[in-house]
Motif scaffolding. Sequence first.
Motif, PDB file in Angstrom:
ATOM      1  N   GLY A 179      24.334  37.788  17.583  1.00  0.00           N
ATOM      2  CA  GLY A 179      24.120  38.210  16.239  1.00  0.00           C
ATOM      3  C   GLY A 179      23.218  39.239  16.169  1.00  0.00           C
ATOM      4  O   GLY A 179      23.498  40.497  15.631  1.00  0.00           O
ATOM      5  N   ILE A 180      22.327  39.089  16.651  1.00  0.00           N
ATOM      6  CA  ILE A 180      21.025  40.158  16.781  1.00  0.00           C
ATOM      7  C   ILE A 180      21.727  41.500  17.500  1.00  0.00           C
ATOM      8  O   ILE A 180      21.115  42.604  17.150  1.00  0.00           O
ATOM      9  N   MET A 181      22.369  41.368  18.705  1.00  0.00           N
ATOM     10  CA  MET A 181      22.640  42.259  19.513  1.00  0.00           C
ATOM     11  C   MET A 181      23.833  43.296  18.703  1.00  0.00           C
ATOM     12  O   MET A 181      23.843  44.277  18.582  1.00  0.00           O
ATOM     13  N   GLU A 182      24.648  42.661  17.644  1.00  0.00           N
ATOM     14  CA  GLU A 182      25.622  43.194  16.962  1.00  0.00           C
ATOM     15  C   GLU A 182      24.699  44.173  15.696  1.00  0.00           C
ATOM     16  O   GLU A 182      24.968  45.104  15.616  1.00  0.00           O
ATOM     17  N   GLU A 183      23.688  43.392  15.256  1.00  0.00           N
ATOM     18  CA  GLU A 183      22.914  44.177  14.356  1.00  0.00           C
ATOM     19  C   GLU A 183      22.180  45.684  14.887  1.00  0.00           C
ATOM     20  O   GLU A 183      22.080  46.428  14.124  1.00  0.00           O
ATOM     21  N   PHE A 184      21.746  45.140  15.978  1.00  0.00           N
ATOM     22  CA  PHE A 184      21.113  46.424  16.602  1.00  0.00           C
ATOM     23  C   PHE A 184      22.102  47.607  17.121  1.00  0.00           C
ATOM     24  O   PHE A 184      21.674  48.622  17.018  1.00  0.00           O
ATOM     25  N   CYS A 185      23.392  47.076  17.587  1.00  0.00           N
ATOM     26  CA  CYS A 185      24.259  48.000  17.810  1.00  0.00           C
ATOM     27  C   CYS A 185      24.965  48.979  16.735  1.00  0.00           C
ATOM     28  O   CYS A 185      25.242  50.098  16.851  1.00  0.00           O
ATOM     29  N   PHE A 186      25.447  48.209  15.882  1.00  0.00           N
ATOM     30  CA  PHE A 186      26.308  48.552  14.652  1.00  0.00           C
ATOM     31  C   PHE A 186      25.349  48.732  13.444  1.00  0.00           C
ATOM     32  O   PHE A 186      25.838  49.583  12.445  1.00  0.00           O
ATOM     33  N   GLY A 187      24.255  48.262  13.192  1.00  0.00           N
ATOM     34  CA  GLY A 187      23.416  48.441  12.015  1.00  0.00           C
ATOM     35  C   GLY A 187      22.483  49.502  11.810  1.00  0.00           C
ATOM     36  O   GLY A 187      22.379  50.298  13.222  1.00  0.00           O
ATOM     37  N   GLU A 188      22.059  49.664  10.864  1.00  0.00           N
ATOM     38  CA  GLU A 188      21.124  51.119  10.674  1.00  0.00           C
ATOM     39  C   GLU A 188      19.811  50.938  11.491  1.00  0.00           C
ATOM     40  O   GLU A 188      18.983  51.924  11.814  1.00  0.00           O
ATOM     41  N   LEU A 189      19.597  49.580  11.914  1.00  0.00           N
ATOM     42  CA  LEU A 189      18.212  49.571  12.516  1.00  0.00           C
ATOM     43  C   LEU A 189      18.211  50.088  14.019  1.00  0.00           C
ATOM     44  O   LEU A 189      17.158  50.378  14.564  1.00  0.00           O
ATOM     45  N   SER A 190      19.366  50.316  14.463  1.00  0.00           N
ATOM     46  CA  SER A 190      19.551  51.174  15.880  1.00  0.00           C
ATOM     47  C   SER A 190      18.733  52.414  15.858  1.00  0.00           C
ATOM     48  O   SER A 190      18.468  52.965  16.698  1.00  0.00           O
ATOM     49  N   ARG A 191      18.824  53.247  14.765  1.00  0.00           N
ATOM     50  CA  ARG A 191      18.252  54.452  14.476  1.00  0.00           C
ATOM     51  C   ARG A 191      16.873  54.416  14.063  1.00  0.00           C
ATOM     52  O   ARG A 191      16.371  55.627  13.800  1.00  0.00           O
ATOM     53  N   GLU A 192      16.325  53.578  13.852  1.00  0.00           N
ATOM     54  CA  GLU A 192      14.651  53.450  13.524  1.00  0.00           C
ATOM     55  C   GLU A 192      13.888  52.501  14.156  1.00  0.00           C
ATOM     56  O   GLU A 192      14.329  51.808  15.195  1.00  0.00           O
ATOM     57  N   ARG A 193      12.650  52.853  14.108  1.00  0.00           N
ATOM     58  CA  ARG A 193      11.700  52.155  14.837  1.00  0.00           C
ATOM     59  C   ARG A 193      11.770  50.716  14.697  1.00  0.00           C
ATOM     60  O   ARG A 193      11.050  49.962  15.474  1.00  0.00           O
ATOM     61  N   LYS A 194      12.169  50.255  13.473  1.00  0.00           N
ATOM     62  CA  LYS A 194      11.992  48.910  13.190  1.00  0.00           C
ATOM     63  C   LYS A 194      12.980  48.186  14.226  1.00  0.00           C
ATOM     64  O   LYS A 194      13.277  46.896  13.953  1.00  0.00           O
ATOM     65  N   ALA A 195      13.713  48.719  14.850  1.00  0.00           N
ATOM     66  CA  ALA A 195      14.616  47.942  15.845  1.00  0.00           C
ATOM     67  C   ALA A 195      13.863  47.283  16.702  1.00  0.00           C
ATOM     68  O   ALA A 195      14.372  46.250  17.193  1.00  0.00           O
ATOM     69  N   TYR A 196      12.563  47.691  17.017  1.00  0.00           N
ATOM     70  CA  TYR A 196      11.957  46.794  17.700  1.00  0.00           C
ATOM     71  C   TYR A 196      11.513  45.538  17.195  1.00  0.00           C
ATOM     72  O   TYR A 196      11.497  44.309  18.108  1.00  0.00           O
ATOM     73  N   LEU A 197      11.628  45.405  15.879  1.00  0.00           N
ATOM     74  CA  LEU A 197      11.167  44.161  15.200  1.00  0.00           C
ATOM     75  C   LEU A 197      12.360  43.171  15.647  1.00  0.00           C
ATOM     76  O   LEU A 197      12.095  41.833  15.807  1.00  0.00           O
ATOM     77  N   ILE A 198      13.651  43.488  15.332  1.00  0.00           N
ATOM     78  CA  ILE A 198      14.767  42.813  15.941  1.00  0.00           C
ATOM     79  C   ILE A 198      14.697  42.257  17.311  1.00  0.00           C
ATOM     80  O   ILE A 198      14.811  41.000  17.953  1.00  0.00           O
ATOM     81  N   ASN A 199      14.200  43.029  18.266  1.00  0.00           N
ATOM     82  CA  ASN A 199      14.187  42.971  19.700  1.00  0.00           C
ATOM     83  C   ASN A 199      13.147  41.881  19.746  1.00  0.00           C
ATOM     84  O   ASN A 199      13.344  40.731  20.661  1.00  0.00           O
ATOM     85  N   PHE A 200      11.760  41.850  19.212  1.00  0.00           N
ATOM     86  CA  PHE A 200      10.917  40.983  19.478  1.00  0.00           C
ATOM     87  C   PHE A 200      11.546  39.532  18.720  1.00  0.00           C
ATOM     88  O   PHE A 200      11.111  38.388  19.526  1.00  0.00           O
TER      89      PHE A 200
END
Length: 219
Positions: A179-200
Motif C-alpha cells: 500500500g505504501i508502494m502504491e502511494e509512492f508510485c501513484f500519489g502526489e508524494l512521489s513528486r515531493e521531498r515528503k516522499a522520504y517520510l513514506i519510505n521511512f
Amino acid sequence: MAVIDGGKFRISTMPVTIVAHLLGLLVLILTLIWLLHFEGGVSMTKSTKLLFNLHPLLMVIGFVLVGGEAIMAYKTVPAPRKVQKIVHMAMLLVASLMGAFGVFVIFKYKRESKYSDMESIHSWIGMATVCLFGLQWLLGFVSFWFPGAPMTTRARLMPWHVFFGIIIFVMAIISTETGIMEEFCFGELSRERKAYLINFTGVAVLLFGVTVGLTAILP
C-alpha cells in the motif's frame, strides 16, 4: 540481552520487546505526521482525499500496531496467563474491527471516486488478510475461550494457532508495504521531498514486524 546458556547462544526477550515498542511508537508518529500534517487529516464526509487517508490510518494502527502488540501480549503483560489471554483476545478483536472498517472506507472511497475495486496485489493481499484475521480470531475464541476445546485438543491446536497468527501478521506487513508502494508510485508524494517520510514509515513498519516476530518465537 544475549547470554550464554549451556554452551548455546540465547537472546533474552525483554530487549527485543522494548525495541518493538519503540518502533511501534515511531510508526505511529510517522503515520500521523504523514496523514494529518502533510495530507490534511482524515474525514468520512469532507472530501474523497480525506476519506482515503482514513484507510491507511486504520490499517496501520489496527492491523500492524494493535495486532503486533496483541502478539507480544504473552511476553509483555505482567499478569497471570488468563489475563494475558484476555488482553491478547481483546486487542486482536480491536485490530479486526479496525481492519474491517478500513476495508469499508476504501470501498466507499472507490465508489465515490468511480475507481474499480480489487485491481492491485495490495488489495488482494489486504482482503485475504482481513478475512483470515477475522477467521483466526473466531476459531481462537471458540477453541481457547468459549466454549473451549478439551485441554488435549488445545495443546494440539496451539502450535498451529501461533503459526497461522504469525503468517497473517506477515501478510498484514506485506499489505502495508504494498500500500505504501502504491502511494509512492501513484500519489502526489512521489513528486515531493515528503516522499522520504513514506519510505521511512515503510522501513519502520518492516522493522516492527521483524521484532514482533522475534518476540513471538523467543522463549
